[in-house]
Design a protein around this motif. Structure first.
Motif, PDB file in Angstrom:
ATOM      1  N   PRO A 168       4.804   6.004  -4.746  1.00  0.00           N
ATOM      2  CA  PRO A 168       5.862   5.264  -5.730  1.00  0.00           C
ATOM      3  C   PRO A 168       7.005   5.812  -5.543  1.00  0.00           C
ATOM      4  O   PRO A 168       8.286   5.243  -5.909  1.00  0.00           O
ATOM      5  CB  PRO A 168       5.178   5.213  -7.099  1.00  0.00           C
ATOM      6  N   HIS A 169       7.327   7.035  -5.571  1.00  0.00           N
ATOM      7  CA  HIS A 169       8.709   7.687  -5.751  1.00  0.00           C
ATOM      8  C   HIS A 169       9.382   8.079  -4.562  1.00  0.00           C
ATOM      9  O   HIS A 169      10.551   8.518  -4.352  1.00  0.00           O
ATOM     10  CB  HIS A 169       8.393   9.125  -6.584  1.00  0.00           C
ATOM     11  N   LYS A 170       8.591   7.724  -3.411  1.00  0.00           N
ATOM     12  CA  LYS A 170       9.203   8.340  -1.978  1.00  0.00           C
ATOM     13  C   LYS A 170       9.600   7.069  -1.230  1.00  0.00           C
ATOM     14  O   LYS A 170      10.247   6.978  -0.120  1.00  0.00           O
ATOM     15  CB  LYS A 170       8.406   8.868  -1.140  1.00  0.00           C
ATOM     16  N   VAL A 171       9.262   5.811  -1.506  1.00  0.00           N
ATOM     17  CA  VAL A 171       9.806   4.545  -0.727  1.00  0.00           C
ATOM     18  C   VAL A 171      10.825   3.716  -1.322  1.00  0.00           C
ATOM     19  O   VAL A 171      11.091   2.433  -0.923  1.00  0.00           O
ATOM     20  CB  VAL A 171       8.607   3.814  -0.639  1.00  0.00           C
ATOM     21  N   ARG A 172      11.654   4.246  -2.169  1.00  0.00           N
ATOM     22  CA  ARG A 172      13.066   3.708  -2.654  1.00  0.00           C
ATOM     23  C   ARG A 172      13.772   3.007  -1.180  1.00  0.00           C
ATOM     24  O   ARG A 172      14.055   3.832  -0.398  1.00  0.00           O
ATOM     25  CB  ARG A 172      13.955   4.595  -3.188  1.00  0.00           C
ATOM     26  N   GLY A 173      14.426   1.882  -1.343  1.00  0.00           N
ATOM     27  CA  GLY A 173      15.157   1.227  -0.344  1.00  0.00           C
ATOM     28  C   GLY A 173      14.152   0.565   0.820  1.00  0.00           C
ATOM     29  O   GLY A 173      14.290   0.080   1.766  1.00  0.00           O
TER      30      GLY A 173
ATOM     31  N   ALA B 263       0.818  -1.372  -0.204  1.00  0.00           N
ATOM     32  CA  ALA B 263       0.033  -0.204   0.023  1.00  0.00           C
ATOM     33  C   ALA B 263       1.087   1.284  -0.173  1.00  0.00           C
ATOM     34  O   ALA B 263       0.505   2.255  -0.682  1.00  0.00           O
ATOM     35  CB  ALA B 263      -0.921  -0.057   1.312  1.00  0.00           C
ATOM     36  N   LEU B 264       1.899   1.257   0.869  1.00  0.00           N
ATOM     37  CA  LEU B 264       2.944   2.405   0.404  1.00  0.00           C
ATOM     38  C   LEU B 264       3.578   2.528  -0.454  1.00  0.00           C
ATOM     39  O   LEU B 264       3.614   3.819  -1.242  1.00  0.00           O
ATOM     40  CB  LEU B 264       4.041   1.956   1.868  1.00  0.00           C
ATOM     41  N   ARG B 265       3.806   1.381  -1.119  1.00  0.00           N
ATOM     42  CA  ARG B 265       4.487   1.408  -2.487  1.00  0.00           C
ATOM     43  C   ARG B 265       3.572   2.301  -3.472  1.00  0.00           C
ATOM     44  O   ARG B 265       3.869   2.952  -4.659  1.00  0.00           O
ATOM     45  CB  ARG B 265       4.984   0.350  -3.088  1.00  0.00           C
TER      46      ARG B 265
END
Length: 102
Positions: free
Chosen positions: A65-70, A59-61
């Motif tokens: 989509p652009h803030k959860v790298r890593g 759900a977070l991804r």
């Protein structure tokens, strides 16, 4: 000539543990924990009896989509444990398993 110690030899340096990497990631991205708290509250408010951490990660991804790298799936159990430590009332909602490694 400087003495060479074992801790400076290639391949002998201990690699960071999942817990070490999680702590560093969490410190750099405190908003993720707050977002997970909010998602649990949303799911419980909608009547959910169980909340899966993998589903919350997805759900977070989806939402960011652009803030959860890593955001590594290795961290799901550690975030679940942190949520339960701070919200023990969720113990019947978020399932955790016994850790195999420290």
């Amino acid at each position: 000539m400087p003495a060479i110690t074992q801790d400076r030899l290639p391949g002998l340096c201990p690699s960071p543990t999942i817990t070490d990497r999680f702590r560093a990631f969490d410190a750099q991205h405190p908003w993720i924990y707050r977002a997970l708290e909010q998602l649990v509250e949303e799911r419980l408010g909608a009547g959910a009896k169980k909340v899966g951490m993998k589903a919350l990660f997805e759900a977070l991804r989806w939402r960011h989509p652009h803030k959860v790298r890593g955001l590594n799936n290795d961290y799901t159990a550690l975030y679940a444990r942190r949520l339960l430590a701070e919200h023990p009332q969720w113990a019947s909602v978020i399932e955790i398993r016994r850790r195999r490694s420290p």
